[in-house]
Structures are given as structure tokens and as C-alpha cells.
Motif scaffolding. Structure first.
Motif, PDB file in Angstrom:
ATOM      1  N   THR A   1     -35.810 -12.091  21.796  1.00 38.39           N
ATOM      2  CA  THR A   1     -36.235 -10.752  22.202  1.00 38.39           C
ATOM      3  C   THR A   1     -37.170 -10.127  21.165  1.00 38.39           C
ATOM      4  OG1 THR A   1     -34.183  -9.911  21.276  1.00 38.39           O
ATOM      5  CG2 THR A   1     -34.260 -10.184  23.653  1.00 38.39           C
ATOM      6  N   ASP A   2     -37.632 -10.935  20.198  1.00 37.28           N
ATOM      7  CA  ASP A   2     -38.606 -10.514  19.192  1.00 37.28           C
ATOM      8  C   ASP A   2     -38.082  -9.488  18.183  1.00 37.28           C
ATOM      9  OD1 ASP A   2     -41.080 -10.798  17.962  1.00 37.28           O
ATOM     10  OD2 ASP A   2     -41.902  -9.033  18.949  1.00 37.28           O
ATOM     11  N   VAL A   3     -36.762  -9.366  18.115  1.00 38.32           N
ATOM     12  CA  VAL A   3     -36.203  -8.490  17.094  1.00 38.32           C
ATOM     13  C   VAL A   3     -36.155  -9.248  15.770  1.00 38.32           C
ATOM     14  CG1 VAL A   3     -34.037  -7.447  16.372  1.00 38.32           C
ATOM     15  CG2 VAL A   3     -34.928  -6.978  18.644  1.00 38.32           C
ATOM     16  N   LEU A   4     -35.955 -10.555  15.837  1.00 37.18           N
ATOM     17  CA  LEU A   4     -35.946 -11.398  14.651  1.00 37.18           C
ATOM     18  C   LEU A   4     -37.096 -12.392  14.731  1.00 37.18           C
ATOM     19  CD1 LEU A   4     -32.119 -12.179  14.548  1.00 37.18           C
ATOM     20  CD2 LEU A   4     -33.339 -10.423  13.274  1.00 37.18           C
TER      21      LEU A   4
ATOM     22  N   THR B   1     -31.608  -6.240  28.394  1.00 35.16           N
ATOM     23  CA  THR B   1     -30.891  -6.841  27.260  1.00 35.16           C
ATOM     24  C   THR B   1     -29.831  -5.921  26.675  1.00 35.16           C
ATOM     25  OG1 THR B   1     -32.912  -8.030  26.701  1.00 35.16           O
ATOM     26  CG2 THR B   1     -31.208  -7.960  25.022  1.00 35.16           C
TER      27      THR B   1
ATOM     28  N   LEU C   1     -27.922  -6.178  23.261  1.00 37.56           N
ATOM     29  CA  LEU C   1     -27.869  -7.004  22.051  1.00 37.56           C
ATOM     30  C   LEU C   1     -26.858  -6.463  21.054  1.00 37.56           C
ATOM     31  CD1 LEU C   1     -29.257  -9.481  20.826  1.00 37.56           C
ATOM     32  CD2 LEU C   1     -30.845  -7.955  19.706  1.00 37.56           C
ATOM     33  N   GLU C   2     -25.796  -7.193  20.866  1.00 38.41           N
ATOM     34  CA  GLU C   2     -24.795  -6.936  19.822  1.00 38.41           C
ATOM     35  C   GLU C   2     -24.080  -5.588  19.969  1.00 38.41           C
ATOM     36  OE1 GLU C   2     -24.429  -8.325  15.251  1.00 38.41           O
ATOM     37  OE2 GLU C   2     -26.233  -7.231  15.791  1.00 38.41           O
ATOM     38  N   THR C   3     -24.763  -4.500  19.662  1.00 36.57           N
ATOM     39  CA  THR C   3     -24.103  -3.197  19.748  1.00 36.57           C
ATOM     40  C   THR C   3     -24.954  -2.270  20.613  1.00 36.57           C
ATOM     41  OG1 THR C   3     -25.264  -2.634  17.722  1.00 36.57           O
ATOM     42  CG2 THR C   3     -22.949  -3.230  17.509  1.00 36.57           C
TER      43      THR C   3
ATOM     44  N   ASN D   1     -27.256   0.613  21.266  1.00 33.24           N
ATOM     45  CA  ASN D   1     -28.146   1.346  20.358  1.00 33.24           C
ATOM     46  C   ASN D   1     -28.737   2.562  21.068  1.00 33.24           C
ATOM     47  OD1 ASN D   1     -27.776  -0.889  18.626  1.00 33.24           O
ATOM     48  ND2 ASN D   1     -29.455  -1.943  19.632  1.00 33.24           N
ATOM     49  N   PHE D   2     -28.197   3.743  20.761  1.00 34.17           N
ATOM     50  CA  PHE D   2     -28.694   4.952  21.413  1.00 34.17           C
ATOM     51  C   PHE D   2     -28.764   6.101  20.413  1.00 34.17           C
ATOM     52  CE2 PHE D   2     -26.691   2.455  24.798  1.00 34.17           C
ATOM     53  CZ  PHE D   2     -27.733   2.393  25.708  1.00 34.17           C
ATOM     54  N   TYR D   3     -29.494   7.158  20.816  1.00 30.10           N
ATOM     55  CA  TYR D   3     -29.557   8.350  19.970  1.00 30.10           C
ATOM     56  C   TYR D   3     -28.293   9.172  20.179  1.00 30.10           C
ATOM     57  CZ  TYR D   3     -34.369   6.961  19.533  1.00 30.10           C
ATOM     58  OH  TYR D   3     -35.496   6.228  19.280  1.00 30.10           O
TER      59      TYR D   3
ATOM     60  N   ALA E   1     -28.151   0.300  30.535  1.00 31.72           N
ATOM     61  CA  ALA E   1     -29.539   0.204  30.059  1.00 31.72           C
ATOM     62  C   ALA E   1     -30.123  -1.167  30.404  1.00 31.72           C
ATOM     63  CB  ALA E   1     -29.598   0.444  28.556  1.00 31.72           C
TER      64      ALA E   1
END
Lengths: 259, 301
Positions: free
Chosen positions: B51-54, B78, B80-82, B84-86, B141
């Protein structure tokens, strides 16, 4: 680009810290000028009118308010650091990449935010200057307006330095602390040594260069202070060089880093 | 069959640690593809890379047989792992940001919040969400914009049993709609229940891949004991169709074909001069199988 700006707006629209900083910026911009104004009046009365510098009259006012605004811009610098490091702590930078923006677009969004901040701060400065400036009949309000341009450059350097700290340290507390240490202490020390080793070279450090463009208006009132004279064009080129370097570094970093 | 994702000799290091070691596999379109491995086996690193994060050290990957650029990820949902939101935004406002990136209409946020059972709390701040709700929101999401591929990293993490069942049902439904699902999990049970294909990772290496029913054959496990265990072992190892003998406390666990009858084993032992004192079918837990697949220990025999 429109989408990137919209995204940044959606992130801050309901963020209380953001609005708090914007309000603080407005208050401090006006407040610092009020403070300087008081100092000026006091100096005048203490010296029985000897040190009567017209720093709140056109054309000098453009330089005075620009210099004073430099402090308020620090608040925007801290805000930039907060907004960037937030992405790291919430890991939302990852989420945006996996949702489909490119790494480059992520960084561009932040640069766009910086540009918007600069425009906002400059307009505030412009309006404030027109309001508080003393008009003299035979002087145009736009004389000395080159300082308004210098202020723009100074802000750009100052906010992009803040952005670099945010990218480098990723955690808000650390990045803000180091940014302030750099602004108030570290660059001064480095400048001192540079000046000692190679006279005048310290002027070409990023914040000093910005500071040289819009220097303390009170300096002219203090006799005997040494000033180095450099053509503004060199300083402007230096600032431009830093900006290009920072933009380059930010994109280079984002293309290689694990996020 | 077309390929949704192909991964070619992907390698990634964290310092000296090799997190992914020349991993290659292909995910067929419309499959539910499991990536199975214990904690720290490289599952998240693998998903982060595709996913181009790494950034991988070497190797490549391709989505939909096309040159990969970021716009392709808009068709991939996707988690991914946890999550991720504001934290200072509501679930709905958060999803609007995701929807804007994906380029899908904002009313899609309502649809996915309803699917994941969060609609009633849509306007609560993400900060106030429980762990399970956060996980559901992350799943919501991933569903935004009805993507062709859904990538899920431990999607049932932090959920209660009812939540786990919901999510598994949802994944199967998505698969039935003809979508490709890639599911990373350390739960063999989850992969076995949900997936059609599997790749097994261990310490960054791909140790096995294929259709789920091929990888996890259904051997029967029978527990036996006799008066002389040494003799019993010798005799039983000659039994046709025996796959494995595992010594337990005073007994053996033997693995045989599922259709093998207990009587046959008993008769065989009796004919070879052993009277069994114990003969019992035990169901081998899937977790044991998983450990077996991913452990270094030499197998018996």
C-alpha cells in the motif's frame, strides 16, 4: 490542488487548537505593536524627545509591524508543527496514503497550508499597518512597501523551518521545543561563531537572513550599534535558496521514508 | 483467472532484521486470500509495502496487472494494523475525509456506517469510541466507495465474539459479491473459516501457499496406548496410512486419513500382538496445526 486544500480544511475546520492559534495570532499581532508603541512613547519621554523615532509613521511602519509580526509568526510555526506531527501521532498520514493520495500529494498539502498561512498572516499585517500607521500628508502609505515583501519572504523561511522540524522529529512536543530552542538560542550561537570565524557569514543562516530583511526598527535609535550592510538582493537570494532546499528535502524525504 | 495482486520477490529490512525475505505470490481476482502467520511474521510489513506506506529494499508488486500508481489505491479498501482517524472529529467527519480522497460521494459514508452498525454513533467524536467501535469504523473506511479489492489486517482485533461473527459474515458476503478480499490474520481458525486461498508467512519467509483445502488437510487424530509403548510404537509405525506419531504423556497421538475406522486400528494392533488399553478420537485443534506449520521443531516420525 483543490482537493488537497479541501482535505486540509476538513482536518482543521473543527479542530479547536487550530482556531485557538489563529485567534492567538491575531491578538499577538496587535498586542506586540501596542507594546512597542508604549516602549516608543516611554523612550521618547525618558530621553526628553531626543530618541523620537517615527516608527509608527509611514514609511517606517511597514518595517516596524513586519518586525513585530515575526514573533506572531512563531505561533503559526508551532501550529504548522502541530498539524504535521498530528498526522504522525494519529497515523492519519498512513491512512491518507493507503486511501489513495500519493506521498508527494501529502507533502504538497502541507506546503499549501503554509502558503495559506502566509497569505493570511500577510493580509492581517497589511490591514493592521494601514490602521495603526500615522499618516503624513506628503508621504504615500505605500512608501516603504518593500518591507511588506520582505516580511513575506521572512515568513516563508520561518514557517518552512518549522515544517522541517516537524518532519524531522515527528513528535509534537519535541519538535516544538527544538524549534523554539533553535529560533531563540541555537541559531544565535551558530551565528556568533560564524561571524567570528568568517565575518558576516552568520547573516546567511536561514532565520538570520529573514531577520536581516526585517530588522528591529529600534536599532536605528541606539547609537553605536554595528550593522553589517549587505545588499538585500543577496539576502533574498539566500532565502530563496533555503526555500528551494527545504522543498527539495521534504519531497526527497517523503519519497524514501517508511511512514 | 485474472490477478488482483502479484508480489514478486519482495524484501524488506528493519536494520539487520529481515522482515520480508523474497516473498512472491499471486492473489487471484475474486478470491478471499488469507495471509497467515504468527505475530511478527511480516504480515503487516507485507501489507504496508503493497500500500506504499513502507518502501521495500527490493522486489516489486503490481495491482490489477497494471503499473502501480497511487490512483489505483482508490479502488482498494484497506484496514492496516490500527484504525487511524482524527480523534477530535466525529466518525462521519472522519469518513468524509477518506471519501474525499477516494473520490466517492459523501453519502457513501452513511452506507458504510450502517453496514458496520455505527450509524447511531456517527456524530460522536472518534475519541469517544471504544476499541471495538474503532475497529468497525476502520472497516467502514475500507468499504467506502465499494472498492474492487479489500485489504484487511487483523480485522477482528479487539472485537467481542458477536462482533467477530459479524465481521466474518461481512467478509464472506463481500467475497460473494465477486470482490477480492485479502485478509491477514494470526488466527488459523479465521482463515480456515473465511478464506479460499492462503499464504503462510513465518519470520518474513513464505513457507506455504495454495488453496485452503489443500494446505489444511483434514487428518483424524487418534490417541492410543498399550502395555508396552515401545513395541506399540514399532507396530503402529508399520500401519498402512499412518501419517504421524506424536508421543504424549503415556500415550501416542497418531494422525491418519479421516476416513480410517477405529476398528481397523484396533484389529491391526491385536493381530500384531498388542491389546490396546486406550483408543480414542481426539479433535486436533486448528491452532496446533498452525503451530505445527510454523514451528521449527522436527516432525515425528
Amino acid at each position: 490542488m483543490k482537493t488537497l486544500l479541501l482535505l486540509e480544511w476538513m482536518k482543521v475546520r473543527k479542530y479547536k487548537t487550530f482556531w485557538a492559534f489563529i485567534i492567538l495570532f491575531a491578538i499577538s499581532l496587535a498586542g506586540i505593536n501596542y507594546f512597542i508603541h508604549n516602549v516608543q512613547i516611554q523612550t521618547k519621554s525618558l530621553t526628553h524627545g531626543m530618541a523620537d523615532i517615527q516608527i509608527f509613521s509611514f514609511p517606517q511602519i511597514w518595517s516596524t509591524t513586519a518586525w513585530a509580526g515575526g514573533f506572531s509568526v512563531l505561533l503559526l510555526g508551532i501550529l504548522i508543527i502541530t498539524l504535521v506531527t498530528n498526522e504522525y501521532s494519529f497515523k492519519t498520514h498512513r491512512q491518507q496514503i493507503i486511501d489513495g493520495i500519493s506521498r508527494k500529494q501529502f507533502i504538497s498539502g502541507k506546503w499549501l497550508t503554509i502558503i495559506v498561512f502566509i497569505i493570511f498572516a500577510w493580509i492581517s499585517y497589511f490591514i493592521l499597518t494601514l490602521i495603526v500607521g500615522n499618516h503624513t500628508e506628503n508621504i504615500s502609505v505605500f512608501s516603504g512597501f518593500d518591507y511588506a515583501g520582505y516580511f513575506l519572504v521572512k515568513m516563508a523561511v520561518s514557517l518552512s523551518v518549522a515544517f522541517m522540524f516537524a518532519l524531522l522529529f515527528r513528535r509534537s512536543g519535541l519538535a516544538i521545543a527544538l524549534y523554539l530552542v533553535y529560533v531563540f538560542i541555537l541559531e544565535g550561537i551558530v551565528k556568533h561563531f560564524l561571524d567570528k570565524i568568517a565575518g558576516g557569514l552568520g547573516m546567511f543562516l536561514p532565520l538570520s537572513a529573514g531577520g536581516y530583511l526585517v530588522s528591529n526598527p529600534m536599532r536605528q535609535a541606539i547609537p553605536g550599534i554595528e550593522t553589517i550592510h549587505i545588499q538585500p538582493v543577496w539576502i533574498l537570494l539566500t532565502c530563496l535558496g533555503y526555500l528551494i532546499l527545504f522543498v527539495y528535502l521534504s519531497y526527497r524525504y517523503i519519497n524514501h521514508a517508511d511512514l | 483467472m485474472a490477478t488482483a495482486l502479484s508480489v514478486d520477490r519482495l524484501t524488506k529490512y528493519y536494520g539487520n532484521l529481515c522482515a520480508l525475505d523474497q516473498v512472491s505470490f499471486e492473489v487471484p481476482e475474486r478470491s478471499i486470500f488469507g495471509i497467515l502467520g504468527p505475530n511478527g511474521s511480516g504480515k503487516t510489513t507485507l501489507l504496508g509495502t503493497i500500500t506504499d506506506v513502507l518502501k521495500p529494499a527490493s522486489g516489486s508488486y503490481q495491482w490489477f496487472d497494471k503499473k502501480t500508481d497511487h490512483t489505483l489505491r482508490k479502488q482498494i479498501g484497506t484496514l492496516l494494523e490500527t484504525p487511524n482517524f482524527y480523534p477530535y472529529l466525529s466518525a462521519y467527519d472522519n469518513l468524509c475525509i477518506n471519501a474525499t480522497i477516494k473520490g466517492c460521494p459523501k453519502n457513501d459514508a452513511e452506507r458504510v456506517l450502517k453496514i458496520t452498525g455505527l450509524w447511531e454513533r456517527a456524530y460522536s467524536l472518534f475519541r469517544t469510541y471504544s476499541l471495538g467501535m474503532r475497529q468497525r469504523l476502520a472497516l467502514a473506511a475500507a468499504l467506502l466507495g465499494n472498492p474492487a479489492v479489500i485489504l484487511l489486517d487483523e480485522p477482528t482485533n479487539g472485537l467481542d465474539p458477536a462482533g467477530i461473527a459479524d465481521i466474518r459474515k461481512l467478509i464472506i458476503e463481500i467475497g460473494n459479491q465477486g470482490k477480492t478480499v485479502i485478509l491477514a490474520s494470526h488466527l488459523l481458525d479465521e482463515v480456515e473459516k473465511v478464506c479460499s486461498h492462503v499464504a503462510i508467512l513465518k519470520k518474513g519467509k513464505l513457507i506455504s501457499k495454495g488453496a485452503v483445502n489443500e494446505i489444511f488437510s483434514n487428518d483424524a487424530i487418534i490417541e492410543i496406548a498399550g502395555p508396552d509403548m515401545a513395541v506399540l510404537r514399532q507396530v503402529i509405525s508399520g500401519y498402512p496410512g499412518i501419517k504421524k506419531i506424536t508421543p504424549m504423556n503415556n500415550t501416542f497421538h497418531i494422525a491418519v486419513e479421516d476416513n480410517m475406522l477405529d476398528e481397523d486400528i484396533n484389529r491391526y494392533c491385536f493381530e500384531h500382538g498388542i491389546t490396546l488399553s486406550l483408543l480414542k478420537r481426539v479433535k486436533e485443534s486448528l491452532e496446533n496445526k498452525f503451530i505445527e506449520l510454523t514451528e521449527d521443531k522436527a516432525q515425528i516420525p
